[in-house]
Design a protein around this motif. Structure first.
Motif, PDB file in Angstrom:
ATOM      1  N   ARG A 282      -3.469  -0.096   4.694  1.00  0.00           N
ATOM      2  CA  ARG A 282      -3.449  -0.941   3.481  1.00  0.00           C
ATOM      3  C   ARG A 282      -4.300  -0.320   2.384  1.00  0.00           C
ATOM      4  O   ARG A 282      -3.900  -0.275   1.208  1.00  0.00           O
ATOM      5  CB  ARG A 282      -3.969  -2.349   3.786  1.00  0.00           C
ATOM      6  CG  ARG A 282      -3.001  -3.286   4.434  1.00  0.00           C
ATOM      7  CD  ARG A 282      -3.417  -4.739   4.240  1.00  0.00           C
ATOM      8  NE  ARG A 282      -4.810  -4.978   4.538  1.00  0.00           N
ATOM      9  CZ  ARG A 282      -5.277  -5.418   5.708  1.00  0.00           C
ATOM     10  NH1 ARG A 282      -4.431  -5.636   6.711  1.00  0.00           N
ATOM     11  NH2 ARG A 282      -6.569  -5.629   5.894  1.00  0.00           N
ATOM     12  N   ASN A 283      -5.476   0.145   2.762  1.00  0.00           N
ATOM     13  CA  ASN A 283      -6.364   0.775   1.774  1.00  0.00           C
ATOM     14  C   ASN A 283      -5.733   2.027   1.189  1.00  0.00           C
ATOM     15  O   ASN A 283      -5.851   2.287  -0.018  1.00  0.00           O
ATOM     16  CB  ASN A 283      -7.708   1.121   2.421  1.00  0.00           C
ATOM     17  CG  ASN A 283      -8.535  -0.101   2.757  1.00  0.00           C
ATOM     18  OD1 ASN A 283      -8.351  -1.160   2.159  1.00  0.00           O
ATOM     19  ND2 ASN A 283      -9.439   0.032   3.710  1.00  0.00           N
ATOM     20  N   SER A 286      -3.027   0.994  -1.251  1.00  0.00           N
ATOM     21  CA  SER A 286      -3.675   0.469  -2.456  1.00  0.00           C
ATOM     22  C   SER A 286      -4.145   1.613  -3.348  1.00  0.00           C
ATOM     23  O   SER A 286      -3.990   1.577  -4.580  1.00  0.00           O
ATOM     24  CB  SER A 286      -4.865  -0.419  -2.074  1.00  0.00           C
ATOM     25  OG  SER A 286      -4.451  -1.498  -1.273  1.00  0.00           O
ATOM     26  N   ASP A 287      -4.730   2.649  -2.737  1.00  0.00           N
ATOM     27  CA  ASP A 287      -5.187   3.812  -3.509  1.00  0.00           C
ATOM     28  C   ASP A 287      -4.014   4.534  -4.166  1.00  0.00           C
ATOM     29  O   ASP A 287      -4.129   5.005  -5.310  1.00  0.00           O
ATOM     30  CB  ASP A 287      -5.942   4.776  -2.592  1.00  0.00           C
ATOM     31  CG  ASP A 287      -7.303   4.241  -2.151  1.00  0.00           C
ATOM     32  OD1 ASP A 287      -7.803   3.302  -2.801  1.00  0.00           O
ATOM     33  OD2 ASP A 287      -7.844   4.750  -1.148  1.00  0.00           O
ATOM     34  N   ALA A 289      -1.234   3.149  -5.140  1.00  0.00           N
ATOM     35  CA  ALA A 289      -0.832   2.313  -6.281  1.00  0.00           C
ATOM     36  C   ALA A 289      -1.717   2.598  -7.492  1.00  0.00           C
ATOM     37  O   ALA A 289      -1.225   2.834  -8.609  1.00  0.00           O
ATOM     38  CB  ALA A 289      -0.898   0.841  -5.894  1.00  0.00           C
ATOM     39  N   LYS A 295      -1.001  -1.618 -10.064  1.00  0.00           N
ATOM     40  CA  LYS A 295      -1.985  -2.479  -9.422  1.00  0.00           C
ATOM     41  C   LYS A 295      -1.467  -2.877  -8.044  1.00  0.00           C
ATOM     42  O   LYS A 295      -0.304  -2.650  -7.715  1.00  0.00           O
ATOM     43  CB  LYS A 295      -2.241  -3.730 -10.263  1.00  0.00           C
ATOM     44  CG  LYS A 295      -2.955  -3.471 -11.581  1.00  0.00           C
ATOM     45  CD  LYS A 295      -3.236  -4.784 -12.312  1.00  0.00           C
ATOM     46  CE  LYS A 295      -3.986  -4.551 -13.619  1.00  0.00           C
ATOM     47  NZ  LYS A 295      -4.256  -5.831 -14.328  1.00  0.00           N
ATOM     48  N   PHE A 296      -2.323  -3.489  -7.248  1.00  0.00           N
ATOM     49  CA  PHE A 296      -1.892  -4.017  -5.958  1.00  0.00           C
ATOM     50  C   PHE A 296      -2.464  -5.419  -5.775  1.00  0.00           C
ATOM     51  O   PHE A 296      -3.477  -5.780  -6.380  1.00  0.00           O
ATOM     52  CB  PHE A 296      -2.332  -3.107  -4.806  1.00  0.00           C
ATOM     53  CG  PHE A 296      -3.829  -3.038  -4.624  1.00  0.00           C
ATOM     54  CD1 PHE A 296      -4.483  -3.925  -3.772  1.00  0.00           C
ATOM     55  CD2 PHE A 296      -4.589  -2.095  -5.306  1.00  0.00           C
ATOM     56  CE1 PHE A 296      -5.861  -3.881  -3.612  1.00  0.00           C
ATOM     57  CE2 PHE A 296      -5.973  -2.048  -5.156  1.00  0.00           C
ATOM     58  CZ  PHE A 296      -6.608  -2.938  -4.308  1.00  0.00           C
ATOM     59  N   PRO A 298      -4.350  -7.874  -3.377  1.00  0.00           N
ATOM     60  CA  PRO A 298      -5.146  -7.847  -2.137  1.00  0.00           C
ATOM     61  C   PRO A 298      -4.436  -8.610  -1.024  1.00  0.00           C
ATOM     62  O   PRO A 298      -3.996  -9.742  -1.212  1.00  0.00           O
ATOM     63  CB  PRO A 298      -6.450  -8.530  -2.549  1.00  0.00           C
ATOM     64  CG  PRO A 298      -6.564  -8.272  -4.022  1.00  0.00           C
ATOM     65  CD  PRO A 298      -5.151  -8.332  -4.527  1.00  0.00           C
ATOM     66  N   SER A 299      -4.301  -7.968   0.141  1.00  0.00           N
ATOM     67  CA  SER A 299      -3.445  -8.496   1.199  1.00  0.00           C
ATOM     68  C   SER A 299      -4.226  -8.780   2.480  1.00  0.00           C
ATOM     69  O   SER A 299      -5.164  -8.059   2.835  1.00  0.00           O
ATOM     70  CB  SER A 299      -2.324  -7.496   1.496  1.00  0.00           C
ATOM     71  OG  SER A 299      -1.575  -7.887   2.621  1.00  0.00           O
ATOM     72  N   ILE A 304       1.459  -4.353   1.594  1.00  0.00           N
ATOM     73  CA  ILE A 304       0.836  -4.438   0.266  1.00  0.00           C
ATOM     74  C   ILE A 304       1.934  -4.646  -0.771  1.00  0.00           C
ATOM     75  O   ILE A 304       2.935  -3.925  -0.784  1.00  0.00           O
ATOM     76  CB  ILE A 304       0.066  -3.147  -0.081  1.00  0.00           C
ATOM     77  CG1 ILE A 304      -1.194  -3.011   0.784  1.00  0.00           C
ATOM     78  CG2 ILE A 304      -0.307  -3.108  -1.560  1.00  0.00           C
ATOM     79  CD1 ILE A 304      -2.340  -3.921   0.382  1.00  0.00           C
ATOM     80  N   ILE A 306       2.819  -4.047  -4.452  1.00  0.00           N
ATOM     81  CA  ILE A 306       2.380  -3.186  -5.550  1.00  0.00           C
ATOM     82  C   ILE A 306       2.976  -3.697  -6.853  1.00  0.00           C
ATOM     83  O   ILE A 306       4.197  -3.813  -6.988  1.00  0.00           O
ATOM     84  CB  ILE A 306       2.808  -1.732  -5.316  1.00  0.00           C
ATOM     85  CG1 ILE A 306       2.111  -1.167  -4.074  1.00  0.00           C
ATOM     86  CG2 ILE A 306       2.488  -0.876  -6.542  1.00  0.00           C
ATOM     87  CD1 ILE A 306       2.528   0.255  -3.737  1.00  0.00           C
ATOM     88  N   CYS A 340       6.984  -6.660  -8.568  1.00  0.00           N
ATOM     89  CA  CYS A 340       6.346  -5.856  -7.526  1.00  0.00           C
ATOM     90  C   CYS A 340       7.372  -5.247  -6.572  1.00  0.00           C
ATOM     91  O   CYS A 340       8.501  -5.713  -6.475  1.00  0.00           O
ATOM     92  CB  CYS A 340       5.394  -6.729  -6.696  1.00  0.00           C
ATOM     93  SG  CYS A 340       4.075  -7.537  -7.637  1.00  0.00           S
TER      94      CYS A 340
END
Length: 365
Positions: A282-283, A286-287, A289, A295-296, A298-299, A304, A306, A340
């Motif tokens: 997930r991290n 997110s990076d 994105a 943006k993402f 928070p999940s 995720i 996006i 998204c």
């Protein structure tokens, strides 16, 4: 003379809630290189579960236990409830169908969030129920306005997913507990907790099984990596669960599914490792994105959402470009969440492909 279908069925479209990746592969005439769209767990089931299922294969000339006795007792122990508080079914999808069948007759009102899990809507419409939808609030299910709509319509069921699919957001435990306290006694709260295994225990609401109008649904399809086995279960008040016995498919669970789920429950180390892997990926998504000026959301799940920072047509174009490149992802279907795309956690090789192709898909959209 021709076959006379029910009036409800005659009015329904010939459609399914989701177009599967297999159907898309047939249309594309190619296999996806990365299957990161259906919120499956690419980490698969535990080795203990796999071995248990392999050993059971030769016994599949027998039906599965129609009472799901061993699995129910193991689940009751896990959740510190009585076996009479547990019903097992063919995934949450199957249990949703049974719940609607239990409660909904033609014309009965049902409340859900616009854009939430469409399979629930599919069952409601199939039994002639009337859906009333409330928009998301800040990409989160709006409990306050859902409750207002329930009271306004005298709804028989309120459906809430927590964490939410497709956005991955979660409502605070106190807010869920307050909803339960203020819910009319003749409204059933269906709390879909398919992704609860990924949630910090401090964020899980505490709800008594003595409350008659709430049912909590769980699954082995996500963290346990057993989506293809169709094993779900629900936790509820004993009389509510007893009524499922009147209508459920008692031979719906295969022997292999029951044995696999039972072994999976015992492999706590495996689940802990899956949760760690999901958090890491997930991290990483997110990076990716952020590095592409998106943006993402928070999940609290294994995916995720996006935010492509444009409109639905742009997001759809990004999705289609990724699919053409062999990367299966999905997107929310209601406004404004359809700005998204939604990416499931995957293996490093899956995310490598996504990282390489996402900027190209954005540039081509």
């Amino acid at each position: 003379m021709s076959i006379q279908y029910t009036k409800i069925v005659e009015k329904l479209p010939s459609s399914v809630p989701f177009v599967g990746p297999e159907a898309q592969e047939r249309n594309l005439k190619q296999i996806f290189k990365a299957r990161i769209g259906a919120n499956e767990s690419v980490f698969g089931p535990s080795l203990k579960a796999t071995l248990a299922m392999q050993n059971e294969i030769i016994k599949t000339w027998k039906y599965g236990d129609p009472e799901n006795f061993d699995l129910k007792h193991a689940l009751a122990k896990k959740h510190m409830v009585e076996p009479e508080n547990i019903v097992v079914g063919e995934g949450i999808d199957g249990l949703l169908g049974y719940l609607v069948r239990l409660l909904i007759e033609k014309g009965d009102n049902v409340v859900t969030t616009d854009g939430a899990y469409p399979t629930f809507n599919y069952h409601v419409e199939g039994f002639g129920g009337q859906l009333h939808k409330v928009p998301f609030k800040n990409d989160t299910e709006d409990l306050e306005n859902l409750l207002k709509k329930v009271k306004e319509t005298s709804a028989k069921i309120l459906y809430v997913s927590n964490p939410n699919n497709p956005m991955g957001t979660i409502n605070k435990p106190l807010d869920i507990e307050t909803l339960v306290q203020n819910l009319p006694e003749n409204t059933m709260l269906c709390l879909d907790e398919a992704y609860i295994d990924f949630v910090d225990p401090a964020l899980i609401p505490n709800i008594s099984t003595n409350i008659k109008n709430i049912i909590r649904m769980r699954t082995f399809s996500k963290a346990y990596g057993m989506a293809g086995l169709r094993v779900g279960y629900a936790i509820g008040e004993k009389n509510l669960i007893l009524n499922f016995e009147k209508i459920r498919n008692h031979f719906g669970m295969s022997r292999v599914s029951q044995v696999g789920a039972l072994a999976a429950l015992e492999d706590t180390d495996f689940i802990s490792e899956v949760i760690k892997k999901a958090s890491h990926v997930r991290n990483r998504i997110s990076d990716i994105a952020l590095s592409n000026n998106c943006k993402f959301i928070p999940s609290h799940t294994n995916f995720i959402a996006i935010d492509c920072l444009k409109d639905a047509s742009f997001a759809k174009s990004v999705l289609e470009n990724l699919i053409k490149k062999g990367i299966f992802v999905r997107m929310p279907y209601s406004y404004p969440q359809n700005r998204c795309i939604r990416v499931t956690v995957g293996l490093d090789s899956d995310i490598d492909l996504f990282e390489q192709n996402f900027p190209i898909a954005l540039a081509e959209s």
